[in-house]
Design an enzyme around this catalytic site. Structure first.
Site, short mmCIF file in Angstrom:
data_model
loop_
_atom_site.label_atom_id
_atom_site.label_comp_id
_atom_site.label_asym_id
_atom_site.label_seq_id
_atom_site.Cartn_x
_atom_site.Cartn_y
_atom_site.Cartn_z
N HIS A 435 -3.92 -12.68 11.21
CA HIS A 435 -3.48 -13.46 10.06
C HIS A 435 -3.14 -12.60 8.85
O HIS A 435 -3.49 -11.44 8.76
CB HIS A 435 -4.45 -14.60 9.73
CG HIS A 435 -5.81 -14.21 9.26
ND1 HIS A 435 -6.81 -15.13 9.08
CD2 HIS A 435 -6.35 -13.02 8.94
CE1 HIS A 435 -7.90 -14.53 8.67
NE2 HIS A 435 -7.65 -13.26 8.57
N GLU A 436 -2.42 -13.23 7.92
CA GLU A 436 -1.82 -12.56 6.76
C GLU A 436 -0.86 -11.44 7.17
O GLU A 436 -0.77 -10.41 6.51
CB GLU A 436 -2.90 -12.02 5.80
CG GLU A 436 -3.85 -13.06 5.28
CD GLU A 436 -3.14 -14.31 4.76
OE1 GLU A 436 -2.02 -14.19 4.24
OE2 GLU A 436 -3.70 -15.40 4.89
N GLY A 437 -0.16 -11.66 8.25
CA GLY A 437 0.80 -10.69 8.76
C GLY A 437 0.17 -9.86 9.86
O GLY A 437 -0.79 -9.12 9.63
#
Length: 592
Positions: A435-437
């Protein structure tokens, strides 16, 4: 938690010089004493309100009965404790009820929260990010309506970016916003993987939603940002009617389970009210503030979980008796604690290296946030932080997970059963490389954007900072001088590879980016070598006055582990990168 607290104090005061921040105008009300009071409070909350329900939240995950989402009641108690202690508002201006706490001390507090219970910590973490977005970019009217409630804990917040068909490809989102006569907008679309998307432990939930205004340009240039509350507000700020934001379902995760994860539908009844943040079509630019903030937080959470696993496996290794030294041929002699076996020490050293190195990286980045806000050369801090952020997110996420894997291995069979905590640490940490890239997204950002940005200006600033610290360390006579000398050829190798890839991208960008993840890892190894050099310099100073030298001796040994075991891998990585290894690039889909 006591061991983690000692580590945080070393990084804050001995390594990063955070005490110097108290001389700056924004932080004049603070001192070592007040900062320690904050850390004391954070430690108590971590130990008394978060840690006790970490396992329960994992085993009794949130569920939906068709009308309400149910979480274990301890979640609400912990949320209220964090909010009441002022942690959601801590770094904000006095205007909004904050105490203008330096960011690096807030992040240190969050590290203790995350080590104790990362799933419950996600709720204040997200809410702080939402409040920061609103403070920086929303209208004065929306700031007054939403900020006080968010910062007091009456409201919580989420970020609603991802759609089922688009994933990380935000340019292709399909959620639509229609302008209304009163200046508000109507949203219509669906978002997925929305952490904290529905619950009832506070009065309202504020969703920060990316959408495209009707008629907007294609791609990222057409994305706008909206405030979309679960409940609309009356003129006096009280809760009004339920907004048209519907829970479409809960997602059941491998770990991080007490963070409710949702699919949300906006505008099923064609009546989802939202408010534009800032200017149209600048939503992704605004949201990147929260995403970059979250990327530091994700890295820090991964580091905290790595440290928690290391701490427990260290305790276990000291207590667990098994086997004898190979040189001991007496089967009747007492067994030794497994920590006496060299291979167990190797696994513990690796964990210590990954966890403490990652904590140093994340707090270094947090210190740069403070420099951005308050230093006369804040622009330099901004540029360095921009370059480091992909590594801040990715290195702790990847190697924090590796540390948790090694913690399981140290415990052996005990590590694989739920009666011991290390398997949950691993499951909780497994989301962080995603998550978050994802790592791939961070890699493309670093190599494809950050390295060539403004003819390499960010990269040159990164190199300059490392060279300065190498020069300072080289003036000593101890291990720091030795490691500074050892770091130089790796720095030169990184420059050589980076220059080569810049030229390669100009000729065939797709091929040059094919091994971007290798470059990300390659860069992370160098960055961690630099940060271990900083820790060694601080540890050598500590050794001069410490009565108990074991903590500092452990630092020196662990730094050498990184240089002996991790740094040499850069040479093999450099060969692949400069050879433009095309194995994955040339692979055809139907060959699988």
């Amino acid at each position: 938690m006591k061991k983690l607290r000692r580590e945080l104090e070393f990084l804050l005061y001995e390594c990063l010089g955070a005490e110097e921040l108290f001389s700056r105008e924004r932080y004049l009300e603070h001192s070592r004493e007040t900062a320690d009071d904050v850390l004391d409070m954070a430690q108590r909350i971590a130990e008394n309100l978060l840690a006790p329900h970490n396992v329960k939240g994992d085993r009794e995950e949130p569920h939906f009965d068709g009308e309400r989402v149910h979480l274990i009641p301890e979640t609400k108690v912990a949320w209220e404790g964090v909010a009441r202690a002022g942690f959601i508002a801590a770094t904000f201006d006095h205007t909004w009820g904050g105490i203008q706490l330096p960011e690096v001390f807030m992040r240190a507090s969050m590290a203790m929260f995350s080590a104790a219970n990362i799933a419950t910590t996600a709720y204040p973490f997200l809410t702080i990010g939402v409040a920061n977005l609103i403070e920086h970019f929303a209208s004065d009217n929306d700031k007054k309506r939403f900020l006080p409630a968010l910062l007091s804990g009456r409201f919580s917040g989420t970020m609603a970016l991802t759609e089922a068909a688009q994933g990380s490809s935000l340019a292709d989102i399909t959620t639509i916003a229609k302008l209304q006569p009163d200046g508000s907008y109507q949203l219509k679309g669906q978002k997925i993987y929305i952490s904290g998307g529905d619950h009832e432990f506070c009065e309202n939930i504020i969703h920060m939603v990316l959408a495209k205004i009707e008629g907007s340009p294609a791609g990222v240039k057409g994305i706008s940002l909206f405030i979309c509350p679960k409940f609309l507000l009356n003129e006096d700020g009280s809760l009004g009617q339920r907004n048209d934001v519907q829970l479409a379902g809960l997602l059941h995760k491998m770990g991080y389970r007490n963070t409710v994860n949702t699919v949300l539908s906006f505008g099923e009844q064609d009546n989802c009210v939202a408010y534009l943040v800032g200017e149209p079509h600048k939503g992704l630019h605004y949201m990147f503030q929260m995403m970059n903030e979250a990327r530091i937080g994700v890295g820090l959470g991964a580091a905290a979980l790595a440290y928690a696993g290391f701490d427990y496996s260290l305790y276990y290794a000291k207590e667990r008796l098994q086997g004898r030294f190979a040189s001991n041929k007496d089967p009747l002699s007492p067994q030794v604690p497994i920590i006496e076996h060299a291979d167990v020490k190797r696994m513990l050293l690796a964990q210590k290296s990954y966890a403490e190195g990652s904590l140093a990286l994340c707090l270094y980045a947090s210190r740069l946030v403070d420099d951005e806000r308050t230093d006369q050369e804040g622009a330099i801090a901004t540029e360095l932080l921009d370059f480091l952020t992909p590594m801040v997110k990715s290195w702790p996420s990847r190697y924090g997970l590796k540390a948790n894997e090694l913690a399981i291995q140290v415990l052996g069979g005990a590590g694989y059963i739920i009666e011991y905590p290390v398997e949950q640490y691993y499951r909780d940490n497994r989301i962080n490389p995603i998550h978050e890239g994802t790592e791939g997204i961070q890699a493309l950002d670093l190599l494809g954007r950050k390295l060539p940005y403004k003819q390499g200006k960010l990269y040159q600033g990164f190199l300059a900072r490392i060279k300065t610290d190498i020069q300072k360390a080289g003036q000593g006579r101890g291990l720091s001088s030795v490691l500074a000398e050892r770091l130089i050829p790796y720095l030169e190798l990184h420059q050589q590879v980076s220059d080569f890839l810049l030229k390669a991208m100009a000729q065939n960008i797709d091929l040059a980016l094919a091994n971007a993840s290798e470059y990300l890892d390659f860069s992370g190894r160098l960055t961690l070598g630099w940060l271990w050099l900083l820790q060694v310099r601080a540890a050598e100073l500590g050794l001069e006055t410490a009565s108990d030298k074991t903590y500092y001796q452990g630092k020196l040994q662990t730094a050498q582990y990184h240089f002996d075991w991790e740094m040499p891998q850069m040479k093999e990585q450099a060969e692949r990168l400069m050879g433009l290894n095309s194995l994955a690039y040339d692979m055809k889909a139907d060959w699988f």
